[in-house]
Write a protein that holds these residues in place. Structure first.
Motif, PDB file in Angstrom:
ATOM      1  N   UNK A 278      39.570  37.925  46.396  1.00 50.73           N
ATOM      2  CA  UNK A 278      38.910  36.615  46.439  1.00 50.73           C
ATOM      3  C   UNK A 278      37.936  36.388  45.280  1.00 50.73           C
ATOM      4  N   UNK A 279      38.148  37.091  44.159  1.00 54.39           N
ATOM      5  CA  UNK A 279      37.219  36.922  43.046  1.00 54.39           C
ATOM      6  C   UNK A 279      37.921  36.845  41.697  1.00 54.39           C
ATOM      7  N   UNK A 280      38.725  37.867  41.332  1.00 57.89           N
ATOM      8  CA  UNK A 280      39.245  37.871  39.967  1.00 57.89           C
ATOM      9  C   UNK A 280      40.367  38.878  39.779  1.00 57.89           C
ATOM     10  N   UNK A 281      41.205  38.615  38.776  1.00 56.60           N
ATOM     11  CA  UNK A 281      42.055  39.618  38.149  1.00 56.60           C
ATOM     12  C   UNK A 281      41.325  40.103  36.906  1.00 56.60           C
ATOM     13  N   UNK A 282      41.470  41.373  36.556  1.00 52.81           N
ATOM     14  CA  UNK A 282      40.793  41.863  35.360  1.00 52.81           C
ATOM     15  C   UNK A 282      41.682  42.850  34.625  1.00 52.81           C
ATOM     16  N   UNK A 283      41.501  42.886  33.324  1.00 52.24           N
ATOM     17  CA  UNK A 283      42.200  43.831  32.464  1.00 52.24           C
ATOM     18  C   UNK A 283      41.191  44.581  31.621  1.00 52.24           C
ATOM     19  N   UNK A 284      41.532  45.816  31.215  1.00 52.79           N
ATOM     20  CA  UNK A 284      40.607  46.579  30.383  1.00 52.79           C
ATOM     21  C   UNK A 284      41.375  47.437  29.385  1.00 52.79           C
TER      22      UNK A 284
END
Length: 322
Positions: A278-284
């Motif tokens: 319920x907040x975000x997709x993230x990549x690193x």
């Protein structure tokens, strides 16, 4: 007017009392000490780390978080008196051959420190903890550690940044910074080896009242519970895949979780990503140099309703291992 400032501060704090009071991190896997004091002194040598996170770009006064952590194993008294600190702790395997040669650390003590600054609008929270962990050898290839963090929180309200119907009111202009100091206590446990880890921790054990004035004391801090786990799979000698998960419980909010995956080449270069419920997709993406310097960057794509006003979040981390 002074009571009005305190009333507004209370409203802000009551809002945070029913939300995540501790900051989000997309790169906690790179520095688990922001969640669990039991990781203090896991690695050989002196471990210094920095992090900076700017959340919800495009929103005015959006949260900004920075941290500094330091830890090291120590030897004193008893059987440890004959060992140097550099003999204690573990070294991350670079490739699969290293994994087979991996051995757990001897039982040892470790000390560290963690400083976090989290600012959102007129509220600014600074936390300083001294941490301690004891690492127990479990067989030849794994360790179990327990740790605590004890320190002080400073919750500050910048009253001058608040907007009033009468902006020229001299009482408002003289209000300045209002600070509240409270104790902070965290604890955790961590079980780890060359290929896996599983940990549990609790932050904000002390339920401090969130108030700047004795007349308003209905807001309070709530404990945050974390459960983390990960497993490293090797594909050939040089490539590895590490899925991991973090479960989070903050009453009265629904249970939350992060799902992560990291694809690495010899543990020297990696790319990965994840999803925060319920907040975000993230990549690193990140890299290590000679297992001494590590740099990593993460970008969050917001999936909540804030995505219409935010271009996402950025986070960078730096590690120095002496």
């Amino acid at each position: 007017m002074r009571k009005l400032v305190v009333f507004i501060a209370l409203k802000l704090m009551l809002f945070t009392a029913f939300a995540q009071q501790r900051p989000h991190y997309s790169q906690y896997v790179q520095n688990m000490s922001v969640l669990n004091p039991a990781v203090t002194g896991i690695y050989k040598g002196r471990d210094l780390r920095f992090g900076l996170r700017t959340q919800w770009q495009g929103l005015e006064n959006a949260p900004k978080t920075s941290y500094v952590s330091f830890s090291m194993p120590i030897s004193f008294g008893g059987d440890m008196a004959n060992y140097r600190s550099s003999d204690l702790g573990v070294t991350e395997p670079v490739d699969k051959d290293d994994m087979f040669d991996y051995s757990g650390s001897m039982a040892h003590h470790s000390i560290g420190a963690l400083f976090i600054n989290d600012k959102a609008g007129p509220l600014n929270r600074m936390t300083g903890n001294l941490t301690y962990a004891y690492h127990l050898a479990v067989g030849e290839r794994s360790n179990l550690s327990v740790g605590v963090g004890l320190g002080v929180n400073r919750l500050g309200l910048d009253a001058q940044s608040l907007v009033f119907d009468e902006p020229d009111d001299p009482v408002t202009a003289s209000s300045g910074q209002i600070n509240k100091f409270t104790p902070d206590l965290n604890a955790g446990i961590y079980f780890y080896s060359a290929t896996f880890y599983i940990g549990a921790s609790m932050q904000q054990i002390i339920k401090n009242k969130l108030a700047f004035d004795g007349s308003f004391n209905t807001g309070k801090e709530v404990p945050h519970y974390f459960l983390t786990a990960g497993y490293q799979f090797w594909m050939g000698n040089n490539f590895s895949l590490t899925p991991s998960v973090m479960l989070k419980a903050v009453s009265p909010l629904p249970k939350a979780f992060d799902l992560n995956v990291k694809f690495a080449y010899r543990n020297n270069f990696w790319v990965g990503g994840g999803y925060r419920k319920n907040d975000a997709f993230f990549g690193n993406v990140g890299f290590n140099v000679a297992n001494i310097v590590g740099v990593s960057y993460a970008y969050d794509y917001t999936t909540s309703e804030l995505r219409t006003a935010s271009s996402g979040s950025h986070e960078i981390a730096l590690r120095l291992l002496f």
